[in-house]
Design an enzyme around this catalytic site. Structure first.
Site, mmCIF file in Angstrom:
data_model
loop_
_atom_site.group_PDB
_atom_site.id
_atom_site.type_symbol
_atom_site.label_atom_id
_atom_site.label_comp_id
_atom_site.label_asym_id
_atom_site.label_seq_id
_atom_site.Cartn_x
_atom_site.Cartn_y
_atom_site.Cartn_z
ATOM 1 N N CYS A 19 32.913 40.993 34.681
ATOM 2 C CA CYS A 19 32.215 42.032 35.452
ATOM 3 C C CYS A 19 31.950 43.270 34.607
ATOM 4 C CB CYS A 19 32.987 42.374 36.707
ATOM 5 S SG CYS A 19 34.698 42.761 36.394
ATOM 6 N N GLU A 33 35.573 45.454 44.097
ATOM 7 C CA GLU A 33 35.359 45.511 42.648
ATOM 8 C C GLU A 33 34.228 44.543 42.376
ATOM 9 O OE1 GLU A 33 34.874 45.005 39.260
ATOM 10 O OE2 GLU A 33 36.717 43.832 39.069
ATOM 11 N N GLY A 62 30.100 41.610 48.376
ATOM 12 C CA GLY A 62 30.747 42.894 48.669
ATOM 13 C C GLY A 62 30.069 43.603 49.826
ATOM 14 N N GLY A 122 34.202 40.343 43.192
ATOM 15 C CA GLY A 122 33.156 39.329 43.152
ATOM 16 C C GLY A 122 31.791 39.974 43.093
ATOM 17 N N LYS A 173 42.807 34.231 48.636
ATOM 18 C CA LYS A 173 41.915 33.080 48.503
ATOM 19 C C LYS A 173 41.306 33.056 47.107
ATOM 20 C CE LYS A 173 37.635 32.318 49.259
ATOM 21 N NZ LYS A 173 37.394 31.383 48.144
#
Ligand code: NAI
Length: 773
Positions: free
Chosen positions: A297, A263, A246, A241, A190
């Protein structure tokens, strides 16, 4: 006459826009709607919500919001396709190679689509995102080719649900899909709601590359669609994300047996020592925090500058910021494009506006969904903006005096994704790199990534690695069967507990000492005939806390050499061997069985095996196609709390303890609940074996009572459960406090290969160092 400098200063860049015509025509040809790709075909195309070009606000396409039924359909297609896909590694390699080739052929379309949809400069999508994504497929085509020969003991997980963010839409897709497919899995992916369009192009590439129907499925949608995918019948969830999502996914998958990799976010330090090559460090910062407008990130978002050079460095940095060009991302001269969405822009603004600390320096930015490059200096390490991820082009800075202080400030964060170290002194760089709590360290570089090098973090940045051999572990499992195990029944007596004139109460073993339990409670333990063998202490939450404190104080163990740890484990094995008969008898008394001496032999041999491994779990030097080498270094996980297999009084303890200690971890283990007295006898072996106090604590008590406290404890870095008690779900649910690693058995047993013991006992830190030309 003008000097060269004056010419450069006065030179204007004319716009050099890339054309969007072909990408827009591509979308128009497909009805202007992005939707699912299921079983090799477009499916359910609806205009449920728009995907806009953030640079202009114009609608690019309508996007289908996937329903739970549509997710289920995609998962069923993936399930059906998986066994055949897993059969032939060489065939998979050809398909992955084909994908890479076709991506290369369509690189321009992909880059333009990415920039239109995400707002990032075309220079970045063209030169970084797309080439790295292609490289990922090439590299993993090779892994598919090698799997049968080089990884004969592993098999695919099955169907993987993969959820990715909007900051690197195609690159994250590649990071997720390439390793999964290489290892014989099928996927349902997705994309993020803001950025579904490059995955549409990708799905057409899949069809053209001969990906069998059902092997790659793409479901578009938002967080609800993502949640439906997490709930669906998948064997693994791979997520990149925000840390908050998470956590939700960790809770949602708890106890399900689904594999999970997370992650998540970061607040990565960028450390500049006074002897650094200042110009390079400034240029590096452009890549660290203004690359993709800081929506990265692993962005170097926290600048730490050594005091002596700080003023000079900041002045130079401000000058460099003035030269950054911000505007139309389709313009090839642009350094910073648009922020992905007005909502994200509002979030950045709100965070910066709320800050009153330090001095803010901001460049100009065009009207619209743009945020100017921003530098905030003079902050204290604890200030909100030094702690919270902004995910925008905002660099926050503070100074430090000594290398030790730099490390302390760098590690003062809940995150642990990446770090950059700048110094011309190789000794200093290589002294600092191991001290930084992070999954990735760049020496005199920043934001380097490659398919051959592991990527991923520690602490609240998540767990699991992507890239390299280590990334493949996340998409495979060792072959072999599991067997259900049930809780052994402790023996009782008919006659009531007799008075024990000798008071054989086994205490808890914490910090190298035998201590009474905080609760004051003990449990009588009988043999098969009902004879009292002694009492075991009942540990509670406070005892656990004390144990973890002593683990923390014993951190020297984690820095000790493998050579030293090998000697001590060898010594423990020898000392156990000297008392083998006594332990065998004890085990037989406790279990009422006759396998005591075999169990002791197994334990001794296992201790010697892990003494052998202690100095042989070598890291790796990765051949990355960038000027440098990426070292894959194995570090201990930290403090590991373990519920032991209570069916085996001694081996249940030794089996996880030996590898954990060998790899440099500190352990708090809870002994067999029904048969605790062999583990408590084992204190004496530890006491005579030179193991430093606090490295191994042994508690006795109720597994179900201690499990949630272990999982929730902020200073426990991993929880393992081999217990027969049904604690897997509670451990995974409560582990979200610090997003610790968990390894739970769902009340089953299997013999794990050494590779898994080693992988669970270590974290891989990827250290990029300059090397060669
Ligand atoms: P997010 O974590 O909400 O979105 C990432 C992906 O997860 C998207 O595909 C989204 O649809 C999906 N998702 C959202 N809720 C879900 C749920 N409950 N279950 C399953 N999937 C779900 O990130 P968002 O809201 O786009 O960005 C918010 C913040 O997250 C950013 O400001 C940034 O701080 C951080 N972030 C970090 C990223 C990273 O690479 N570490 C990437 C994107 C955002």
């Amino acid at each position: 006459d003008m000097t060269v400098k004056e010419i450069f200063d006065s030179m204007d860049y004319g716009p050099a826009p890339e054309s969007s015509a072909e990408a827009l025509a591509w979308l128009a040809d497909r009805g202007g709607i992005a939707g699912h790709y299921i079983n090799g075909k477009w499916d359910a195309l609806r205009d449920d919500f728009p995907s806009n070009n953030p640079a202009t606000g114009e609608k690019l396409a309508g996007v289908t919001k996937g329903t739970a039924d549509e997710v289920a359909k995609a998962v069923a297609a993936a399930r059906k396709a998986q066994p055949k896909w897993a059969k032939d590694g060489a065939a998979r390699a050809r398909v992955l190679y084909g994908i890479a080739r076709l991506m290369q052929k369509n690189a321009r379309l992909l880059a333009v689509m990415e920039t239109l949809d995400n707002g990032k400069p075309i220079r970045e999508s063209r030169d970084i995102d797309i080439p790295l994504a292609i490289r990922h497929f090439y590299h993993h085509a090779g892994f598919a080719q090698l799997m049968d020969a080089e990884m004969p003991d592993v098999e695919p997980l099955g169907v993987c649900g993969q959820i990715i963010p909007w900051n690197f839409p195609l690159l994250m897709l590649a990071w997720k899909i390439a390793p999964a497919l290489a290892m014989g899995n099928t996927v349902v992916l997705k994309p993020a709601e803001y950025t579904s369009l490059s995955s549409m192009v990708f799905s057409e590439i899949c069809t053209a590359a001969g990906v069998p129907p059902g092997v790659v499925n793409i479901i578009t949608g938002d967080g609800e669609t993502g949640a439906a995918l997490v709930d669906a019948d998948v064997d693994k969830v791979a997520f990149t994300g925000s840390t908050s999502v998470g956590r939700i996914i960790r809770e949602q998958t708890a106890g399900s047996g689904k594999a999970l990799s997370l992650e998540l976010g970061g607040k990565s330090p960028y450390i500049v020592f006074e002897d650094a090559d200042i110009d390079s460090a400034i240029e590096g910062l452009v890549d660290a925090i203004w690359f993709n407008s800081g929506q990265v990130c692993c962005a170097g978002s926290r600048l730490l500058v050594q005091e002596g050079i700080a003023d000079r460095f900041y002045a130079k940095l401000r000058r460099r910021m003035d030269g950054l060009r911000i505007g139309d991302p389709m313009d090839k001269c642009i350094d910073l494009g648009a922020i992905v969405d007005p909502e994200q822009l509002a979030q950045i603004k709100a965070m910066v506006d709320a800050n009153t600390a330090g001095e803010t320096y901001q460049c100009a930015a065009p009207e619209g969904c743009f945020y100017p490059p921003t530098l905030i200096t003079g902050l204290a390490p604890s200030d909100t903006l030094m702690q919270e991820e902004i995910f925008g082009p905002v660099l926050v800075a503070c100074t430090f005096r000594t290398p030790a202080e730099a490390v302390e400030i760098a590690n003062n964060t809940r995150y642990g994704l990446a770090a950059s170290v700048w110094t011309e002194n190789i000794n200093l760089a290589l002294d600092i790199a191991p001290k930084l709590i992070a999954g990735i360290v760049w020496v005199n570089a920043t934001n380097l990534m490659d398919a051959a090098a592991g990527f991923g973090g520690v602490r609240e940045s998540g767990f699991g690695r992507e890239g390299g051999w280590e990334g493949l572990m996340g998409y495979t499992k060792p072959k072999g069967k599991t067997a259900k195990i049930t809780a052994p029944m402790p023996f009782t007596t008919q006659d009531g507990t007799p008075a024990d004139p000798l008071d054989r109460t086994a205490k808890l073993y914490i910090g190298g000492k035998q201590v009474r339990p905080d609760s004051g409670y003990t449990q009588p333990i009988f043999d098969k005939s009902g004879k009292l063998l002694g009492h075991a202490s009942t540990a509670n939450r406070k005892d656990l806390r004390n144990a973890v404190e002593s683990n923390a104080a014993a951190k020297g163990w984690s820095k000790s050499t493998g050579h030293l740890r090998a000697q001590i484990l060898y010594y423990i094995g020898e000392n156990l061997s000297a008392r083998a008969q006594e332990f065998a008898t004890r085990i037989n008394q406790l279990t009422g069985g006759r396998t005591g001496s075999k169990e002791v032999d197994d334990a001794i041999s296992w201790l010697f095996t892990w003494a052998a491994w202690a100095d042989k779990h070598d890291g790796a030097a990765k051949g990355v196609p960038i000027r440098g080498v990426a070292l894959g270094m194995h570090e201990p996980v930290g403090n590991i709390a373990i519920l032991t297999d209570d069916t085996r009084p001694l081996m249940g303890l030794i089996e996880p303890l030996a590898p954990a200690l060998a790899m440099g971890n500190r352990v708090t283990a809870v002994a067999s609940q029904a048969f605790p007295l062999a583990a408590t006898d084992f204190y004496q072996v530890l006491e005579t074996s030179d193991l430093p106090a606090g490295v191994a604590n042994i508690l006795t008590g109720r597994h179900t009572e201690l499990a949630p406290h272990m999982a929730a404890h902020a200073n426990i870095d991993a929880v393992w459960s081999f217990s027969t008690a049904d604690v897997s779900k509670v451990i995974e649910t409560k582990s979200t406090s610090n997003l610790k690693r968990t390894w739970v058995n769902h009340a089953t047993h299997r013999d794990w290969p050494s590779t898994i013991w080693r992988a669970q006992s270590t974290a891989i830190k990827t250290i990029w160092i300059p090397y060669g030309e």
